[in-house]
Design a protein around this motif. Structure first.
Motif, PDB file in Angstrom:
ATOM      1  N   GLU A   4       0.837  -1.134  -0.072  1.00  0.00           N
ATOM      2  CA  GLU A   4      -0.118   0.054  -0.004  1.00  0.00           C
ATOM      3  C   GLU A   4       1.018   1.321  -0.016  1.00  0.00           C
ATOM      4  OE1 GLU A   4      -2.891  -0.378   3.345  1.00  0.00           O
ATOM      5  OE2 GLU A   4      -3.570  -2.077   2.438  1.00  0.00           O
ATOM      6  N   GLN A   5       1.971   1.133   0.767  1.00  0.00           N
ATOM      7  CA  GLN A   5       2.874   2.482   0.771  1.00  0.00           C
ATOM      8  C   GLN A   5       3.457   2.675  -0.348  1.00  0.00           C
ATOM      9  OE1 GLN A   5       5.309   1.407   4.102  1.00  0.00           O
ATOM     10  NE2 GLN A   5       4.141   2.743   5.421  1.00  0.00           N
ATOM     11  N   LEU A   6       3.833   1.530  -1.056  1.00  0.00           N
ATOM     12  CA  LEU A   6       4.417   1.466  -2.472  1.00  0.00           C
ATOM     13  C   LEU A   6       3.465   2.183  -3.481  1.00  0.00           C
ATOM     14  CD1 LEU A   6       6.439  -1.675  -2.650  1.00  0.00           C
ATOM     15  CD2 LEU A   6       7.527   0.549  -2.687  1.00  0.00           C
ATOM     16  N   LEU A   7       2.196   1.840  -3.494  1.00  0.00           N
ATOM     17  CA  LEU A   7       1.108   2.244  -4.376  1.00  0.00           C
ATOM     18  C   LEU A   7       0.838   3.692  -4.306  1.00  0.00           C
ATOM     19  CD1 LEU A   7      -0.988  -0.979  -4.702  1.00  0.00           C
ATOM     20  CD2 LEU A   7       0.313   0.005  -6.706  1.00  0.00           C
ATOM     21  N   GLU A  20      -5.375  -4.111 -12.655  1.00  0.00           N
ATOM     22  CA  GLU A  20      -4.816  -3.849 -11.264  1.00  0.00           C
ATOM     23  C   GLU A  20      -6.094  -3.656 -10.114  1.00  0.00           C
ATOM     24  OE1 GLU A  20      -1.737  -3.732 -10.200  1.00  0.00           O
ATOM     25  OE2 GLU A  20      -0.949  -4.414 -12.076  1.00  0.00           O
ATOM     26  N   THR A  21      -5.743  -3.772  -8.903  1.00  0.00           N
ATOM     27  CA  THR A  21      -6.741  -3.289  -7.765  1.00  0.00           C
ATOM     28  C   THR A  21      -6.067  -2.362  -7.038  1.00  0.00           C
ATOM     29  OG1 THR A  21      -7.906  -5.297  -7.975  1.00  0.00           O
ATOM     30  CG2 THR A  21      -8.051  -4.276  -6.163  1.00  0.00           C
ATOM     31  N   PHE A  22      -6.722  -1.335  -6.981  1.00  0.00           N
ATOM     32  CA  PHE A  22      -5.958   0.005  -6.026  1.00  0.00           C
ATOM     33  C   PHE A  22      -6.923   0.016  -4.760  1.00  0.00           C
ATOM     34  CE2 PHE A  22      -5.062   0.779 -10.383  1.00  0.00           C
ATOM     35  CZ  PHE A  22      -3.614   0.929 -10.142  1.00  0.00           C
ATOM     36  N   SER A  23      -6.440  -0.449  -3.488  1.00  0.00           N
ATOM     37  CA  SER A  23      -7.027  -0.310  -2.155  1.00  0.00           C
ATOM     38  C   SER A  23      -6.537   0.493  -1.255  1.00  0.00           C
ATOM     39  CB  SER A  23      -7.415  -1.693  -1.854  1.00  0.00           C
ATOM     40  OG  SER A  23      -8.038  -2.799  -2.491  1.00  0.00           O
ATOM     41  N   ASP A  24      -7.485   1.050  -0.600  1.00  0.00           N
ATOM     42  CA  ASP A  24      -7.325   1.867   0.598  1.00  0.00           C
ATOM     43  C   ASP A  24      -6.200   2.831   0.307  1.00  0.00           C
ATOM     44  OD1 ASP A  24      -9.051   0.765   2.164  1.00  0.00           O
ATOM     45  OD2 ASP A  24      -7.931  -1.133   2.324  1.00  0.00           O
ATOM     46  N   LEU A  25      -6.187   3.706  -0.726  1.00  0.00           N
ATOM     47  CA  LEU A  25      -4.968   4.668  -1.065  1.00  0.00           C
ATOM     48  C   LEU A  25      -5.601   6.172  -1.096  1.00  0.00           C
ATOM     49  CD1 LEU A  25      -3.432   2.762  -4.157  1.00  0.00           C
ATOM     50  CD2 LEU A  25      -2.707   2.927  -1.771  1.00  0.00           C
ATOM     51  N   ASP A  26      -4.844   7.049  -0.505  1.00  0.00           N
ATOM     52  CA  ASP A  26      -5.267   8.530  -0.645  1.00  0.00           C
ATOM     53  C   ASP A  26      -4.523   8.919  -1.912  1.00  0.00           C
ATOM     54  OD1 ASP A  26      -5.634  10.933  -0.462  1.00  0.00           O
ATOM     55  OD2 ASP A  26      -5.026  11.243   1.705  1.00  0.00           O
ATOM     56  N   PHE A  42     -10.857   0.585  -8.169  1.00  0.00           N
ATOM     57  CA  PHE A  42     -10.388   1.353  -7.350  1.00  0.00           C
ATOM     58  C   PHE A  42     -11.342   1.233  -5.894  1.00  0.00           C
ATOM     59  CE2 PHE A  42      -8.573   3.524 -10.717  1.00  0.00           C
ATOM     60  CZ  PHE A  42      -7.491   4.045 -10.259  1.00  0.00           C
ATOM     61  N   GLN A  43     -10.918   0.549  -4.609  1.00  0.00           N
ATOM     62  CA  GLN A  43     -11.927   0.266  -3.721  1.00  0.00           C
ATOM     63  C   GLN A  43     -10.982   1.012  -2.383  1.00  0.00           C
ATOM     64  OE1 GLN A  43     -12.465  -3.719  -2.956  1.00  0.00           O
ATOM     65  NE2 GLN A  43     -14.013  -3.395  -1.637  1.00  0.00           N
ATOM     66  N   ASN A  44     -12.186   1.870  -1.913  1.00  0.00           N
ATOM     67  CA  ASN A  44     -12.002   2.472  -0.558  1.00  0.00           C
ATOM     68  C   ASN A  44     -10.730   3.562  -0.715  1.00  0.00           C
ATOM     69  OD1 ASN A  44     -12.755   3.208   2.150  1.00  0.00           O
ATOM     70  ND2 ASN A  44     -10.984   2.089   2.746  1.00  0.00           N
ATOM     71  N   CYS A  45     -10.781   4.190  -1.922  1.00  0.00           N
ATOM     72  CA  CYS A  45      -9.602   5.069  -2.166  1.00  0.00           C
ATOM     73  C   CYS A  45     -10.274   6.607  -2.234  1.00  0.00           C
ATOM     74  CB  CYS A  45      -9.170   4.963  -3.774  1.00  0.00           C
ATOM     75  SG  CYS A  45      -8.140   3.320  -3.960  1.00  0.00           S
TER      76      CYS A  45
END
Length: 181
Positions: A4-7, A20-26, A42-45
């Motif tokens: 998550e930090q890398l993304l 790709e799935t992008f989760s919990d990102l600001d 994109f989930q919970n972004c």
């Protein structure tokens, strides 16, 4: 957590992402300029104030995301397709676009601009459309079942076979300055 930090720290401009799935990102204020997202989720972004100049979304799903202040009309319209479920969409521009068959399920669509847009067969089921603007919009065969707080002028929008629920459908009469008991 490390992924998550890398993304989160990743560059998104001029990139291509497929499956790709992008989760919990600001991702607030990131640039997606000239980027392609194909079959992504994109989930919970938090996707607020992102630069979408020439961004390509093809079969992209947004689930439980915060989407604020985006000019979606700046996206590349080639094979443009996305859906929103349980999202907070506010102060975003969807004007002058072809969004036929787009789903906005159980979303808060507040203060959005949907003027001059093709929303034929769109699905707004269960959504709250407070302060969103429709004008010269094709809403033919669209669904507003269990949606609320929409202000749609039937004189300035196409509503052929559009589906509404009672009692919210009565809001379509607001433009006629009549009293209903």
């Amino acid at each position: 957590m490390r992924q998550e930090q890398l993304l989160s720290n990743m560059e998104y401009q001029d990139q291509e992402f497929e499956g790709e799935t992008f989760s919990d990102l600001d991702l607030t204020e990131r640039s997606f300029k000239n980027t392609k997202f194909i079959d992504c989720v994109f989930q919970n972004c938090n996707l607020s104030n992102i630069d979408l100049n020439n961004t390509r979304f093809q079969d992209v799903r947004f689930i439980d995301c915060k989407v604020m202040g985006l000019d979606i009309s700046k996206c590349n319209d080639f094979l443009l397709s996305f859906s929103f479920e349980g999202c907070l969409l506010s102060y975003s521009i969807f004007s002058d676009m072809d969004l036929e068959n787009t789903e906005f399920i159980n979303c808060k669509i507040h203060g959005c601009d949907l003027v001059n847009t093709n929303l034929k067969n769109a699905n707004f089921d269960g959504s709250d459309l407070m302060d969103s603007m429709f004008g010269n919009t094709d809403l033919s065969f669209a669904s507003f079942r269990n949606a609320k707080n929409y202000e749609i002028d039937p004189n300035n929008n196409r509503l052929q076979k559009t589906k509404f629920s009672i009692p919210e459908v009565l809001s379509l009469l607001n433009v006629f300055d009549i009293e209903i008991d």
